[in-house]
Design a protein around this motif. Structure first.
Motif, PDB file in Angstrom:
ATOM      1  N   CYS A   1      10.073  18.178  45.311  1.00  0.00           N
ATOM      2  CA  CYS A   1      11.230  19.085  45.354  1.00  0.00           C
ATOM      3  C   CYS A   1      12.000  18.960  44.036  1.00  0.00           C
ATOM      4  CB  CYS A   1      12.126  18.728  46.536  1.00  0.00           C
ATOM      5  SG  CYS A   1      13.544  19.848  46.710  1.00  0.00           S
ATOM      6  N   PRO A   2      11.997  20.018  43.152  1.00  0.00           N
ATOM      7  CA  PRO A   2      12.634  19.923  41.830  1.00  0.00           C
ATOM      8  C   PRO A   2      14.161  19.872  41.931  1.00  0.00           C
ATOM      9  CG  PRO A   2      11.875  22.155  42.233  1.00  0.00           C
ATOM     10  CD  PRO A   2      11.384  21.330  43.377  1.00  0.00           C
ATOM     11  N   GLU A   3      14.777  19.248  40.894  1.00  0.00           N
ATOM     12  CA  GLU A   3      16.229  19.204  40.762  1.00  0.00           C
ATOM     13  C   GLU A   3      16.723  20.584  40.308  1.00  0.00           C
ATOM     14  OE1 GLU A   3      17.987  16.669  41.610  1.00  0.00           O
ATOM     15  OE2 GLU A   3      16.315  15.267  41.963  1.00  0.00           O
ATOM     16  N   ASP A   4      18.079  20.758  40.305  1.00  0.00           N
ATOM     17  CA  ASP A   4      18.647  22.064  39.944  1.00  0.00           C
ATOM     18  C   ASP A   4      18.277  22.476  38.524  1.00  0.00           C
ATOM     19  OD1 ASP A   4      19.743  22.191  42.434  1.00  0.00           O
ATOM     20  OD2 ASP A   4      21.780  21.618  41.826  1.00  0.00           O
ATOM     21  N   ASP A   5      18.397  21.542  37.557  1.00  0.00           N
ATOM     22  CA  ASP A   5      18.054  21.896  36.188  1.00  0.00           C
ATOM     23  C   ASP A   5      16.573  22.197  36.037  1.00  0.00           C
ATOM     24  OD1 ASP A   5      17.467  19.262  36.780  1.00  0.00           O
ATOM     25  OD2 ASP A   5      17.609  18.612  34.693  1.00  0.00           O
TER      26      ASP A   5
ATOM     27  N   GLN B   1      14.463  25.536  34.607  1.00  0.00           N
ATOM     28  CA  GLN B   1      13.370  25.412  33.663  1.00  0.00           C
ATOM     29  C   GLN B   1      12.106  26.117  34.154  1.00  0.00           C
ATOM     30  OE1 GLN B   1      12.402  21.346  32.739  1.00  0.00           O
ATOM     31  NE2 GLN B   1      10.862  21.890  31.202  1.00  0.00           N
ATOM     32  N   ILE B   2      11.798  25.983  35.449  1.00  0.00           N
ATOM     33  CA  ILE B   2      10.614  26.623  36.040  1.00  0.00           C
ATOM     34  C   ILE B   2      10.745  28.137  35.961  1.00  0.00           C
ATOM     35  CG2 ILE B   2       9.342  26.982  38.198  1.00  0.00           C
ATOM     36  CD1 ILE B   2       9.991  24.068  38.909  1.00  0.00           C
ATOM     37  N   LYS B   3      11.936  28.646  36.249  1.00  0.00           N
ATOM     38  CA  LYS B   3      12.139  30.094  36.189  1.00  0.00           C
ATOM     39  C   LYS B   3      11.922  30.625  34.779  1.00  0.00           C
ATOM     40  CE  LYS B   3      15.279  30.626  40.127  1.00  0.00           C
ATOM     41  NZ  LYS B   3      16.633  31.051  40.564  1.00  0.00           N
ATOM     42  N   SER B   4      12.386  29.891  33.778  1.00  0.00           N
ATOM     43  CA  SER B   4      12.200  30.338  32.399  1.00  0.00           C
ATOM     44  C   SER B   4      10.728  30.300  31.997  1.00  0.00           C
ATOM     45  CB  SER B   4      13.033  29.460  31.454  1.00  0.00           C
ATOM     46  OG  SER B   4      12.563  28.120  31.475  1.00  0.00           O
ATOM     47  N   ILE B   5      10.012  29.307  32.511  1.00  0.00           N
ATOM     48  CA  ILE B   5       8.573  29.213  32.222  1.00  0.00           C
ATOM     49  C   ILE B   5       7.822  30.409  32.796  1.00  0.00           C
ATOM     50  CG2 ILE B   5       6.482  27.883  32.756  1.00  0.00           C
ATOM     51  CD1 ILE B   5       8.180  25.356  32.626  1.00  0.00           C
ATOM     52  N   LEU B   6       8.266  30.928  33.932  1.00  0.00           N
ATOM     53  CA  LEU B   6       7.536  31.997  34.644  1.00  0.00           C
ATOM     54  C   LEU B   6       7.841  33.392  34.115  1.00  0.00           C
ATOM     55  CD1 LEU B   6       7.796  30.795  38.363  1.00  0.00           C
ATOM     56  CD2 LEU B   6       5.839  30.621  36.816  1.00  0.00           C
TER      57      LEU B   6
END
Length: 542
Positions: free
Chosen positions: A14-18, A22-27
């Motif tokens: 389960c990823p942290e908020d930051d 980061q994941i959204k920017s990668i996608l």
């Protein structure tokens, strides 16, 4: 595609908020690329669909024109007729069903229908089943409609047969709710017989399983009314035969061409029949033996009057009596089937008084008396020794004791090609089957011409013994190699022998081994539920 989160993919991480940001920017870029690919695929799919549509149109055009030059369209009318006739069942009469010829042939196309309707031989065989009546008026109304329909079809069917000799079988029976001769179902049966009687001049083979009283509809027929009649099978559906069966009132039995006769033993009375016994080639006097069967005296008396017999099937009573009849020789008989109540001495009494030099096929069914009685040791050894041309033998293993079965198998003639052994002891906890590995050992050493072995419901023949038997026979050590081995085994498999038999199977051996293990215990977790799964469902109602 590299990702800083590669180690966490496909896990429960389960990823942290930051990290979410980061994941959204990668996608962002991959999702734009994915959308462009979807658009390209959709454009290509539209092109493919257009090409597929064009192809379907061309395929329809080509197929329609190829159909015009199809070879079957060029087959001459008379050849098609012969092909149609070859489609008709030969082991029984045709049924009123669109799923098989001749009706099926008329549903292919209009030209085939025209050919079928104009080929009398297609309509010269018919099996008719009288719809059963029940106890409800609404149901009987449906039955009346079905009766009228089948009557109309029967008349139309036979009307298409031209002047061909007819083979007709009619199946009826006493009403479950009104089993006595006054039952209204008999009047329905009479309607069917009245529809068939106008075709009597062309009757060649008839088999009527009808209520006893319904035979009255045929009393007025004489020998001249059935000039083509060759085989007759009468199986009255009643339990009151002897009191009311009036054989002398059926003059058609005296027809000069009758060579085959079949009847149930319940109503067989030799003296009262008008049959010309001396010209019979096929005779069947059938059981069930638990209800009836002919005495040895009656059988010998009957057989002595039929010197031309080729095939014979008899239901024999278990009554042992003093026999004074002399030896009966049937030099043309090639097929004999005997069904006994209790075998033992009754079988010996009969077989010892028969001389069958041309016998090719022999079947013996029945039960021996319990172990320990003088009659328990039936052996066919002396009889089989005299059958020097025998090719096929079918027996029940429980007809014999262990020693008498082995003794009989050791006496099999060298001409035997097909052996079938049926074990009727399966499911009987207090009866030990004599069909075991020793049987295969005897067959391994003897019977050099054996090609087909069929054993049904055995539980004591091991897989190891079966493998050893087949291997020995296929290596040619015992004579002719096997062609067919069919086993129904009443137990679980202990050894998979098929891999070891692969070389023999590839060279042409046909092997079929079916295992039927014991039913599961009643420790079912589904008990009491409506959807009990197999195999526990087999015990659901017990």
């Amino acid at each position: 595609m590299a990702s800083p989160f590669a180690a966490q993919l496909d896990t429960n991480y389960c990823p942290e908020d930051d990290e979410v940001l980061q994941i959204k920017s990668i996608l962002v870029e991959p999702m734009l690329r994915l959308r462009r690919l979807d658009d390209e695929i959709a454009e290509l799919q539209r092109a493919i669909d257009k090409l597929a549509e064009e192809r379907d149109g061309l395929e329809t055009f080509v197929a329609a024109h190829k159909a015009l030059i199809s070879p079957v369209r060029r087959v001459p009318f008379d050849i098609l007729q012969e092909i149609f006739i070859a489609c008709i069942p030969t082991h029984r009469n045709c049924v009123m069903s669109a799923s098989e010829p001749p009706i099926l042939l008329g549903r292919i196309c209009s030209s085939w229908r025209a050919i079928a309707l104009s080929t009398p031989h297609l309509w010269a065989r018919l099996h008719i089943v009288e719809p059963p009546r029940g106890g409800h008026a609404s149901f009987n109304a449906v039955v009346d409609e079905k009766v009228a329909q089948r009557l109309e079809i029967a008349k139309m069917w036979l009307g298409r047969s031209g002047q061909c000799p007819l083979s007709i079988s009619f199946q009826s029976g006493p009403d479950e709710h009104n089993p006595f001769p006054t039952s209204p179902s008999h009047s329905l049966c009479g309607q069917f017989l009245q529809a068939l009687i106008p075709f009597a001049p062309r009757w060649q083979h008839i088999r009527f399983a009808i209520p006893l009283s319904a035979f009255e509809a045929m009393i007025h027929l004489t020998q001249t009314d059935v000039p083509m009649l060759e085989t007759v099978a009468f199986h009255p559906q009643s339990h009151f035969f002897h009191e009311s069966m009036k054989w002398k009132e059926l003059p058609i039995l005296g027809s000069s061409r009758i060579s085959g006769f079949s009847i149930t033993a319940d109503c067989f009375v030799f003296e009262k029949s008008l049959l010309r016994w001396h010209q019979l080639t096929d005779l069947a006097i059938e059981g069930p033996v638990w209800r009836s069967g002919l005495s040895i005296d009656m059988i010998l008396h009957t057989l002595a009057s039929c010197p031309e017999l080729r095939s014979c099937k008899l239901a024999v009573s278990g009554i042992i009596s003093e026999i004074q009849h002399s030896l009966v020789e049937l030099q043309f008989l090639h097929t004999l089937e005997l069904e006994f109540g209790n075998v033992a001495l009754t079988a010996t009494q009969l077989l010892d008084r028969l001389s069958l030099p041309g016998l090719l096929n022999f079947t013996l069914n029945g039960n021996r008396l319990p172990n320990g009685t003088p009659d328990a040791q039936l052996s066919l050894a002396s009889f089989l020794t005299l059958c020097t041309q025998l090719e096929s033998l079918k027996i029940d293993s429980n007809t014999f004791s262990k020693s008498s079965l082995l003794d009989s198998l050791r006496s099999l003639p060298s001409t035997l090609r097909r052996l079938t052994v049926h074990d009727n002891t399966h499911g009987l906890s207090k009866v030990i089957s004599c069909l075991d590995d020793d049987v295969l050992a005897v067959l391994t050493l003897g019977c050099p011409s054996l090609e087909t072995l069929t054993i049904n419901f055995c539980g004591r023949i091991s897989d190891v013994a079966l493998l050893r038997f087949i291997t020995a026979r296929m290596t040619g050590e015992s004579g002719t190699t096997l062609k067919h081995v069919k086993m129904q085994v009443n137990r679980q498999m202990t050894l998979d022998i098929l891999p070891s038999l692969k070389p023999f199977i590839e060279s042409g051996l046909d092997v079929a081994i079916d295992y039927f293990g014991p039913l599961p215990t009643d420790f079912s977790p589904w008990k009491g539920l409506p959807d009990v799964p197999y195999p526990w469902s087999l015990n659901a109602n017990q």
